[in-house]
Design a protein around this motif. Structure first.
Motif, PDB file in Angstrom:
ATOM      1  N   SER A  47     -30.392   4.050   4.203  1.00  0.00           N
ATOM      2  CA  SER A  47     -31.659   3.334   4.070  1.00  0.00           C
ATOM      3  C   SER A  47     -32.255   3.015   5.436  1.00  0.00           C
ATOM      4  N   THR A  49     -31.774   4.745   8.271  1.00  0.00           N
ATOM      5  CA  THR A  49     -32.275   5.983   8.880  1.00  0.00           C
ATOM      6  C   THR A  49     -33.657   6.322   8.354  1.00  0.00           C
ATOM      7  N   ILE A  50     -33.832   6.233   7.043  1.00  0.00           N
ATOM      8  CA  ILE A  50     -35.119   6.541   6.437  1.00  0.00           C
ATOM      9  C   ILE A  50     -36.190   5.549   6.903  1.00  0.00           C
ATOM     10  N   VAL A  53     -37.688   6.063  10.547  1.00  0.00           N
ATOM     11  CA  VAL A  53     -38.469   7.264  10.865  1.00  0.00           C
ATOM     12  C   VAL A  53     -39.916   6.939  11.226  1.00  0.00           C
ATOM     13  N   ASN A 189     -33.840  11.969  12.982  1.00  0.00           N
ATOM     14  CA  ASN A 189     -33.945  10.987  11.901  1.00  0.00           C
ATOM     15  C   ASN A 189     -34.743  11.530  10.726  1.00  0.00           C
ATOM     16  N   ALA A 193     -33.341  12.054   7.052  1.00  0.00           N
ATOM     17  CA  ALA A 193     -33.971  11.279   5.986  1.00  0.00           C
ATOM     18  C   ALA A 193     -34.340  12.160   4.801  1.00  0.00           C
ATOM     19  N   ILE A 197     -32.877  11.535   1.080  1.00  0.00           N
ATOM     20  CA  ILE A 197     -33.768  11.295  -0.052  1.00  0.00           C
ATOM     21  C   ILE A 197     -33.490  12.283  -1.181  1.00  0.00           C
ATOM     22  N   VAL A 202     -30.800   5.666  -2.202  1.00  0.00           N
ATOM     23  CA  VAL A 202     -31.516   4.947  -1.146  1.00  0.00           C
ATOM     24  C   VAL A 202     -31.943   3.589  -1.689  1.00  0.00           C
ATOM     25  N   TRP A 204     -34.732   1.516  -1.604  1.00  0.00           N
ATOM     26  CA  TRP A 204     -36.107   1.710  -1.159  1.00  0.00           C
ATOM     27  C   TRP A 204     -36.781   0.414  -0.710  1.00  0.00           C
ATOM     28  N   ALA A 207     -35.500   0.094   2.849  1.00  0.00           N
ATOM     29  CA  ALA A 207     -36.096   1.163   3.660  1.00  0.00           C
ATOM     30  C   ALA A 207     -37.579   0.892   3.897  1.00  0.00           C
TER      31      ALA A 207
END
Length: 250
Positions: A47, A49-50, A53, A189, A193, A197, A202, A204, A207
């Motif tokens: 989470s 890493t995403i 981004v 990243n 990501a 996904i 994840v 969300w 994130a």
């Protein structure tokens, strides 16, 4: 997600976005924050890493002037970062959660050491400014590939690793190299990501909060981050990182 939790994660994300733009160790702020609120390590890493981004992309935008004339370098090193990011993300998903949990304290402490060594790396880069090669050759490409693997798997302080590599092999202005560092980190990243996904769970909400905060932080970091005391930033990162490493280990 409770309001206090969202505020804390959002604040950590703003700090991480700014730190990533200037130093490259923002994961050591947001990842421990997620752990503190009870997120499992792998879910927290995915989470985080995403969420980071958009922040890295905003830092790239902030450094767009320093990217002029560097397209050939970005294409060459970007391929290494993409391949490494894919490999690192696959490793994270293929290895067991226990393996990642055991590796996290070591990776965090390694990242803290790299953050502490960053001033020496910067001085090294300055000393080699008139002696480095313009393209870095195969050694630099291989180093960027390995850093991408590390970044796709965990990611903390990959920017410091990249700047150390640049100091070994390139001859260019520090700010131009920092701009390249941001692009390569965004590629690592970003590709990680996409994989996360597509194939894994994840959180969300987390994130999303990190994405919003890191975007703001990335823009701020690119604009005014150079005016902040590097020593203060490094001290904060290391303090949080060591605390997180101890917490995960026990």
């Amino acid at each position: 997600m409770y309001a206090l939790e969202a505020v804390a994660i959002g604040a950590a994300a703003v700090a991480a976005g700014g730190i990533n733009a200037v130093v490259g160790s923002g994961t050591l702020i947001t990842f421990p924050t997620l752990l503190a609120f009870g997120y499992p390590p792998v879910l927290a890493n995915v989470s985080n890493t995403i969420g980071l981004v958009p922040g890295v992309i905003s830092a790239v935008y902030g450094y767009r002037a320093e990217l002029k004339g560097q397209l050939p370098r970005l294409l060459k090193l970007g391929l290494a970062s993409l391949l490494g990011g894919v490999a690192g993300a696959v490793l994270l998903l293929k290895l067991s959660a226990d393996t990642f949990r055991a590796a996290v304290p070591v990776l965090i402490l390694l990242a803290c050491v790299l953050v502490l060594l960053q001033p020496r790396l910067q001085k090294w880069l300055a000393r080699r400014d008139s002696r480095g090669r313009q393209d870095g050759g195969i050694p630099l490409w291989t180093g960027v590939l390995a850093t991408g693997v590390y970044g796709g798997y965990f990611g903390a302080a990959q920017g410091v690793l990249l700047m150390g590599l640049f100091g070994s092999f390139l001859r260019d202005d520090l700010q131009r190299l920092n701009a390249v560092k941001n692009v390569l980190a965004a590629l690592v990243n970003g590709v990680a990501a996409v994989i996360f996904i597509a194939v894994t769970t994840v959180d969300w909400k987390a994130a999303g909060v990190i994405a919003l905060g890191s975007t703001v932080g990335g823009l701020i970091g690119a604009r005014v981050g150079r005016r902040l005391s590097p020593a203060v930033l490094r001290g904060l990162i290391v303090a949080v990182g060591v605390t997180a490493a101890i917490a995960v280990a026990v």
